[in-house]
Design a protein around this motif. Structure first.
Motif, PDB file in Angstrom:
ATOM      1  N   SER A 128       0.841  -1.193   0.000  1.00  0.00           N
ATOM      2  CA  SER A 128       0.000   0.000   0.000  1.00  0.00           C
ATOM      3  C   SER A 128       0.876   1.243   0.000  1.00  0.00           C
ATOM      4  O   SER A 128       2.053   1.182  -0.364  1.00  0.00           O
ATOM      5  CB  SER A 128      -0.929  -0.006   1.216  1.00  0.00           C
ATOM      6  OG  SER A 128      -1.880   1.040   1.107  1.00  0.00           O
ATOM      7  N   THR A 144      -9.583   5.126  -3.559  1.00  0.00           N
ATOM      8  CA  THR A 144      -9.057   4.993  -4.925  1.00  0.00           C
ATOM      9  C   THR A 144      -9.666   6.040  -5.844  1.00  0.00           C
ATOM     10  O   THR A 144      -9.563   5.936  -7.068  1.00  0.00           O
ATOM     11  CB  THR A 144      -9.326   3.583  -5.471  1.00  0.00           C
ATOM     12  OG1 THR A 144     -10.712   3.274  -5.342  1.00  0.00           O
ATOM     13  CG2 THR A 144      -8.506   2.545  -4.713  1.00  0.00           C
ATOM     14  N   ARG A 163      -2.499  -3.490  -2.982  1.00  0.00           N
ATOM     15  CA  ARG A 163      -2.373  -4.200  -4.261  1.00  0.00           C
ATOM     16  C   ARG A 163      -1.361  -5.315  -4.081  1.00  0.00           C
ATOM     17  O   ARG A 163      -0.308  -5.113  -3.477  1.00  0.00           O
ATOM     18  CB  ARG A 163      -1.945  -3.265  -5.391  1.00  0.00           C
ATOM     19  CG  ARG A 163      -1.935  -3.977  -6.742  1.00  0.00           C
ATOM     20  CD  ARG A 163      -1.609  -3.093  -7.919  1.00  0.00           C
ATOM     21  NE  ARG A 163      -1.808  -3.850  -9.140  1.00  0.00           N
ATOM     22  CZ  ARG A 163      -2.929  -3.877  -9.838  1.00  0.00           C
ATOM     23  NH1 ARG A 163      -3.954  -3.120  -9.453  1.00  0.00           N
ATOM     24  NH2 ARG A 163      -3.033  -4.607 -10.916  1.00  0.00           N
ATOM     25  N   THR A 169      -1.979   0.762  -8.883  1.00  0.00           N
ATOM     26  CA  THR A 169      -3.161   1.268  -8.189  1.00  0.00           C
ATOM     27  C   THR A 169      -2.837   2.647  -7.644  1.00  0.00           C
ATOM     28  O   THR A 169      -1.839   2.820  -6.938  1.00  0.00           O
ATOM     29  CB  THR A 169      -3.588   0.344  -7.028  1.00  0.00           C
ATOM     30  OG1 THR A 169      -3.990  -0.923  -7.558  1.00  0.00           O
ATOM     31  CG2 THR A 169      -4.756   0.943  -6.255  1.00  0.00           C
TER      32      THR A 169
END
Length: 299
Positions: A128, A144, A163, A169
């Motif tokens: 992350s 997100t 992820r 991401t």
């Protein structure tokens, strides 16, 4: 304060001495008003010196005699907000003191915010972003999608998205604090995970002997990171184990076609020999008889 006064006028050439009766009068106390000056400082900074403003006429000595004190409940660790400044003084026979209340404001102090995100090779671990707010106790919200002052509580979460698989991401963040002014208050970082090299257990060479039939020349390799394919010429690859028939030297090629999280590997080789078979006794006798027959035919 009460006093008595009596006036007299001395005798003159034309007038007798004159006297008045005593008259009482009061000397009223003077009024002085003390008003604290409003002050402010940032959270965790040293408090500002407290000062005041006076109105009314009063001598310096009398002012000192009032022993004026100023106090506030605010401290440098008080939460952001408004606190009273109060006046204390000593009663004085000649002055009536009137006091007002001042305000002390604790304001937000600057908070430098930094953020980072994982950018590396796939390792099967969930990654992350990290938002560093030091020891401020500030709350960080994540999402997100972009966060702002209007949506960070409804859209965001205090748990950061992660992820694991290869890809990218984008994680947005928003920092909330009662006592700090985050800089920046919002932003984003990309989690980027790239393909890893596959782990593979290489196929091993077998030691077959010629039988006249096709035989596997290697044992199968193994991998959990894709599919192993094989070739005898280094150009055409299939998933089945390569075979050979005739005695001789062989080169078996193999490589991994990686899955979504792993790269394709470079081709590697295994050298294999199919050994020549021993002739059976009957086969030798038959060969001798054929040679003898051929010689008789010549004679």
């Amino acid at each position: 304060m009460f006093s008595a006064v009596k006036a007299s006028i001395a005798e003159t050439e034309n007038y007798k001495e004159a006297k008045t009766d005593e008259a009482d009068f009061t000397i009223a106390k003077a009024t002085v008003t003390i008003t604290p000056d409003d002050k402010s400082s940032k959270y965790q900074d040293a408090l500002a010196d407290l000062t005041y403003t006076k109105t009314g006429t009063i001598g310096e000595d009398d002012l000192n005699a009032l022993n004026i004190t100023l106090s506030t409940t605010a401290t440098n660790t008080s939460a952001v907000g408004e606190y009273p400044i109060k006046v204390g003084f000593t009663a004085n026979a000649n002055y009536d003191g009137t006091v007002n209340e001042g305000k002390y404001n604790i304001t937000k102090t600057d908070l430098n915010v930094s953020a980072s995100a994982y950018n590396g090779v796939y390792d099967g671990v969930a990654h992350s972003i990290t938002v560093n707010v030091g020891e401020s106790g500030a709350t960080v919200y994540y999402a997100t999608q972009e966060l702002n002052a209007d949506n960070y509580k409804t859209v965001g979460s205090t748990i950061a998205p992660t992820r694991t698989d290869v890809g990218t991401t984008t994680v947005y963040y928003y920092v909330e604090s009662a006592n700090y002014e985050p800089k920046p208050i919002a932003g984003f970082k990309d989690i980027v995970i790239t393909k890893a090299a596959p782990a593979v257990t290489a196929p091993a060479a077998k030691t077959p002997t010629y039988t006249g039939e096709a035989q596997d020349i290697i044992s199968a390799g193994s991998t959990e990171d894709g599919t192993i394919i094989y070739s005898l010429n280094g150009e055409t690859y299939v998933e089945t184990i390569p075979t050979g028939i005739n005695a001789g030297e062989y080169t078996a090629y193999y490589k991994v076609i990686g899955d979504k999280n792993h790269k394709d590997s470079e081709a590697a080789t295994v050298s294999v020999t199919i050994n020549k078979a021993e002739m059976a006794d009957k086969t030798v006798k038959d060969a001798v008889e054929v040679i003898s027959t051929d010689r008789k035919s010549v004679v």
